[in-house]
Design an enzyme around this catalytic site. Structure first.
Site, PDB file in Angstrom:
ATOM      1  N   GLU A   1      37.629 -27.141 -43.806  1.00  0.00           N
ATOM      2  CA  GLU A   1      38.670 -27.820 -44.578  1.00  0.00           C
ATOM      3  C   GLU A   1      39.268 -26.887 -45.639  1.00  0.00           C
ATOM      4  O   GLU A   1      40.451 -26.973 -45.971  1.00  0.00           O
ATOM      5  CB  GLU A   1      38.100 -29.070 -45.257  1.00  0.00           C
ATOM      6  CG  GLU A   1      37.793 -30.205 -44.298  1.00  0.00           C
ATOM      7  CD  GLU A   1      37.036 -31.346 -44.968  1.00  0.00           C
ATOM      8  OE1 GLU A   1      36.817 -32.372 -44.307  1.00  0.00           O
ATOM      9  OE2 GLU A   1      36.666 -31.202 -46.155  1.00  0.00           O
TER      10      GLU A   1
ATOM     11  N   ASP B   1      -5.340 -52.385 -54.420  1.00  0.00           N
ATOM     12  CA  ASP B   1      -6.290 -53.444 -54.689  1.00  0.00           C
ATOM     13  C   ASP B   1      -7.181 -53.599 -53.452  1.00  0.00           C
ATOM     14  O   ASP B   1      -6.820 -53.145 -52.364  1.00  0.00           O
ATOM     15  CB  ASP B   1      -5.532 -54.741 -54.983  1.00  0.00           C
ATOM     16  CG  ASP B   1      -6.451 -55.854 -55.444  1.00  0.00           C
ATOM     17  OD1 ASP B   1      -7.480 -55.549 -56.063  1.00  0.00           O
ATOM     18  OD2 ASP B   1      -6.143 -57.032 -55.183  1.00  0.00           O
TER      19      ASP B   1
END
Length: 917
Positions: free
Chosen positions: A711, A333
């Protein structure tokens, strides 16, 4: 009973008032109390109904039903059935803590306010049974006759019955910064809401007074229709939410496939029992599911929200932070967003010269002119007379702000406020002038004459001071004031004045002409007799100036390949002038008005959006259409605004950005982000923060995933030894890395500052993913591979030092807990180096400061302390299958981080060198 839909207010504009009375079965005396009560039952209260909001319970549950959350719930259930209660509890606890935190963050940021109700006035003056009474505005019904006064909000769509000098600020609906004049006589005006005899709910009377008949109330008003359009919009799934869902699907599929593969290998290759094979496979699934990802993302976004708040941007949804970083187009705007929403006089044009208005006064050829407190024409310079006309022919009051952080309060019109401030800059004392030159009579401004006249007593003689539009005022002027001398107004003078006005108009500036006329003494004067044979004095040139910081913000957007499209309700000339001035577009930009947009097909609009474009005089549904069309061609749209008319587009956009100071509560409700300083530059800072958040999410995603390979490596060792080598890492130890030691350093990565040049890069592709090939290769093929090798070496070395042989393993007489502890500790020390290495993609960590991110340093200290607790506290040793390490093992661990850091620094140096050649 729900409200009954009636015709739009604009359809009554050209209908004779007597017919309007007949259609609404009312009169100039208003409704009876009995009839008003019936209509209140029929039409309902004059209030904006809010869409039904989700209950707090549903909002709470939403935080526990994302794909990643569901995956963790299922993982906990699998662990429970496998007889691993501690693991199940740990996984579920993570999910609960994350969900509660997410709910708390969003609930704190998203306080639902009944904004539309607050915009309507609480009370109004209404005629009932011919008597004027004060009435709660919610009880106003169609057909009521009510009064409008300066400073009042208009509480219904209404047709004017009488009006005196009425000007209405419609900026909340249209975006137009200048109040519109309203009269009883009908003229269609330019654009929607511009009918001269219709006023709309949610607007405000800037000056004058009027009486009107209510046509539409509540949800049937234009205000209500916009609210309904906003409420009907569904909440869009943010790009980050979509990406996290995609990432979860990728990781889930990968983990499950690996789990199934290792389950089958354990049965058929190792000849493990099915139950043990299942637990073994579960360990692999747990190893590849980053349980800490979801809480880490949530906390990282929360940190982004906090940093944005310090930069004057309040984010209501956590996921909106990242969406900002993906923004490709800003639909902005103009009024109050790119400009200050404050009319300011910046030039004065006189026949004798042009003056630039500064904070010190009026500047001409380097000379500063200060106004004079003179009260006789012979003692006044032309400039001072113009200043006196500005403040005396003026009904506006400017109240100084009560606090330093507040703006001055304007009671009246912005144009008149600009004239008061103009006189203050010239050091004119308005109260003293009003006392010395008292007003005798006033002819208020109206849209037909386009001028206002006051009659003042000057040196004991009546003088008419006139201000208004140049074309009308010049037509009734016969003389001109030039260097203190009054002479006839020639055609050459008129051409000179009009040429100056045209030059200012081309720059998007507005002019207001000033004139005067000395009158003969009498008691009262007739307007037509007074407003003729005027002496023209000069022009005040004013504009709603751009924000000072807007130029740099726009340049930064262009550098980041973010496009800005102005979408405003203001005029085409003003819109293009501002857009070109602040650098949004070039002079070649096309301006599309609301009327043109109505006639454009979707194909035409798509084609137009590929070029430089400005939208002017657009209606609310048209703003919404522009945003929708941009999204349909793959743009990520941030839409800014402050008015009611902006709300549908704010709701539809990927990111709705409302102004916090000048914005309506309607816009704030619809938006995802609120700027507390109404500063467009804050949007750019928020976009930079959004890009940084996304980059940081990728950094800690890399950090979290790189521990997956080490892992999983112990399980591979176990598998290929056909079960002869005990599992070097237990499931609980894997969870220690994922939920314990990884978490705080990952959060530290989420707080990492922007890398240099982040706003010089284009927005990332809409098809780009968080988990890409680069991250996978680096996580598994570089960081993860090194950590897997080192942890496996650590495991076998510790076992060897402790006298491990196949014989004592077979007899079950060997305790290998110290070796599993060594595997865990090696992974953690590799993660210490990874936390530092992941801070940058190419820049040297030494350049940004190895200790500059205190959260990462704190996280590293925490993971070391946690490791010590696991090794030396007997209670934790039992749960996590750990044992204390000796001096030799500690020397091995301490030797890991520095070489890994230096090796990565060498790789980054090579990348930087390669990119410069």
């Amino acid at each position: 009973m729900g409200q009954q839909k009636i015709k739009a207010a604009g359809e009554y504009a050209n209908v004779p008032i007597e017919q309007v009375y007949q259609q609404f079965k009312t009169s100039a005396a208003g409704l009876s109390h009995q009839e008003a009560a019936k209509r209140l039952t029929t039409y309902g209260q004059n209030a904006i109904q809010r869409s039904q909001r989700q209950s707090q319970f549903k909002l709470f549950i939403k935080n526990f039903t994302s794909l990643m959350a569901i995956l963790l719930w299922v993982s906990g259930i699998i662990a429970l059935f496998a007889g691993m209660l501690e693991l199940a509890i740990a996984i579920w606890a993570v999910n609960l803590i994350n969900g509660i935190f997410s709910f708390w963050q969003e609930h704190a940021a998203q306080k639902a306010t009944d904004s539309l109700r607050q915009m309507l006035p609480a009370y109004t003056q209404v005629l009932r049974d011919g008597q004027q009474q004060r009435l709660d505005a919610v009880d106003l019904v169609p057909g009521d006759i009510f009064t409008i006064q300066a400073g009042n909000s208009v509480c219904a769509d209404a047709r004017l019955i009488s009006a005196t000098g009425l000007q209405v600020d419609e900026s909340a609906l249209t975006g137009e910064s200048v109040p519109e004049s309203k009269t009883v006589a009908y003229r269609p005006g330019d654009g929607k809401f511009a009918e001269t005899n219709i006023v709309y709910a949610g607007t405000m009377a800037a000056s004058g007074n009027a009486q009107a008949i209510a046509l539409n109330t509540g949800m049937t008003t234009e205000f209500g229709q916009i609210a309904q359009l906003t409420q009907n919009q569904r909440d869009n799934v943010s790009p980050l939410q979509k990406e996290l869902n995609h990432l979860t699907q990728q990781i889930s599929l990968l983990a499950i496939l690996i789990g199934v593969l290792f389950f089958l290998l354990a049965i058929f290759f190792v000849h493990y029992p099915i139950a043990k094979s299942f637990i073994f496979a579960l360990g692999m699934i747990v190893a590849f599911i980053p349980e800490g990802l979801l809480p880490t993302v949530t906390l990282s976004l929360a940190q982004g929200v906090q940093r944005m708040a310090k930069k004057h941007a309040l984010v209501k949804e956590l996921s909106s932070v990242e969406t900002l970083g993906e923004t490709t187009v800003i639909c902005s705007d103009k009024t109050g967003t790119l400009t200050q929403n404050q009319m300011t006089v910046n030039h004065i044009w006189l026949p004798s010269g042009e003056y630039k208005v500064t904070g010190q006064g009026y500047v001409n050829n380097g000379q500063i002119n200060i106004g004079q407190q003179a009260y006789t024409f012979g003692q006044l310079h032309d400039l001072d007379l113009l200043s006196q006309i500005s403040v005396l022919n003026n009904n506006t009051t400017v109240k100084a702000p009560e606090n330093s952080g507040q703006q001055a309060k304007i009671l009246g019109t912005p144009t008149e406020a600009a004239l008061i401030i103009l006189a203050e800059k010239a050091q004119l004392d308005r109260p003293a002038l009003q006392a010395k030159l008292p007003r005798q009579q006033e002819f208020p401004f109206d849209s037909e004459r386009k001028r206002m006249t006051t009659i003042q007593t000057v040196d004991q003689q009546p003088v008419a001071y006139v201000k208004g539009a140049l074309d009308g005022l010049l037509a009734i002027s016969t003389t001109i004031l030039d260097n203190g001398q009054v002479r006839p107004l020639t055609d050459q003078d008129r051409q000179q004045i009009l040429a100056a006005d045209k030059r200012y108009a081309a720059a998007g500036l507005r002019s207001l002409a000033m004139a005067y006329r000395q009158l003969q003494p009498q008691t009262t004067w007739v307007q037509a007799d007074v407003e003729q044979q005027l002496t023209f004095v000069g022009l005040t040139i004013m504009a709603d100036p751009p924000r000072p910081e807007i130029y740099a913000a726009v340049a930064k957007c262009h550098a980041a390949n973010i496009r800005i499209i102005m979408v405003t309700g203001d005029s085409a000339l003003t819109a293009k002038s501002i857009a070109c001035k602040i650098g949004i577009t070039s002079d070649q930009a096309r301006v599309v008005t609301g009327d043109e947009l109505t006639n454009m097909t979707d194909a035409d609009l798509k084609a137009a959006l590929s070029d430089e474009l400005i939208f002017a005089r657009v209606a609310p549904e048209q703003k919404y259409r522009v945003v929708t069309m941009l999204q349909s061609i793959g743009e990520i749209v941030a839409s800014t605004g402050d008015g009611v008319n902006d709300a549908p587009a704010l709701k539809k956009a990927d990111i709705g950005v409302a102004m916090g100071m000048t914005g309506t509560d309607v816009a704030k409700d619809a938006a995802d982000m609120i700027l507390t300083d109404d500063n467009f530059a804050s949007i750019v800072a928020a976009i930079e923060e959004g890009r940084t958040v996304y980059s940081n999410i990728q950094k800690f995603l890399l950090y979290i995933l790189n521990s997956n390979l080490p892992e999983a490596a112990p399980s591979v060792v176990f598998l290929f030894s056909r079960g002869l080598v005990p599992l070097p890492l237990t499931v609980m130890q894997i969870l220690t890395v994922d939920l314990g030691t990884d978490m705080l350093p990952a959060l530290g990565l989420g707080a990492e500052k922007s890398e240099p040049g982040i706003m010089a890069q284009p927005p990332r592709s809409h098809n780009a993913h968080l988990l890409n090939r680069r991250i996978l290769l680096k996580a598994f093929g570089w960081y993860g591979l090194i950590a897997a090798i080192l942890s496996t070496i650590g495991y076998f070395l510790t076992n060897r030092v402790n006298g491990w042989t196949m014989a004592n393993l077979a007899t079950g007489g060997f305790d290998y807990r110290q070796a599993t502890t060594m595997t865990l500790a090696t992974i953690i020390f590799c993660q210490i180096a990874a936390a530092l290495n992941c801070r940058t993609q190419r820049s040297s960590v030494f350049r940004i400061g190895i200790f500059s991110n205190r959260k990462i340093i704190g996280g590293i200290i925490f993971e070391v302390l946690l490791l010590l607790a696991l090794m030396y506290l007997p209670e934790l040793q039992i749960i996590f299958n750990t044992a204390p390490l000796r001096g030799g093992e500690w020397l091995y661990l301490l030797a890991i981080p520095i070489p890994l850091l230096l090796i990565e620094e060498a790789r980054k140096y090579w990348l930087r060198r390669r990119s410069t050649h």
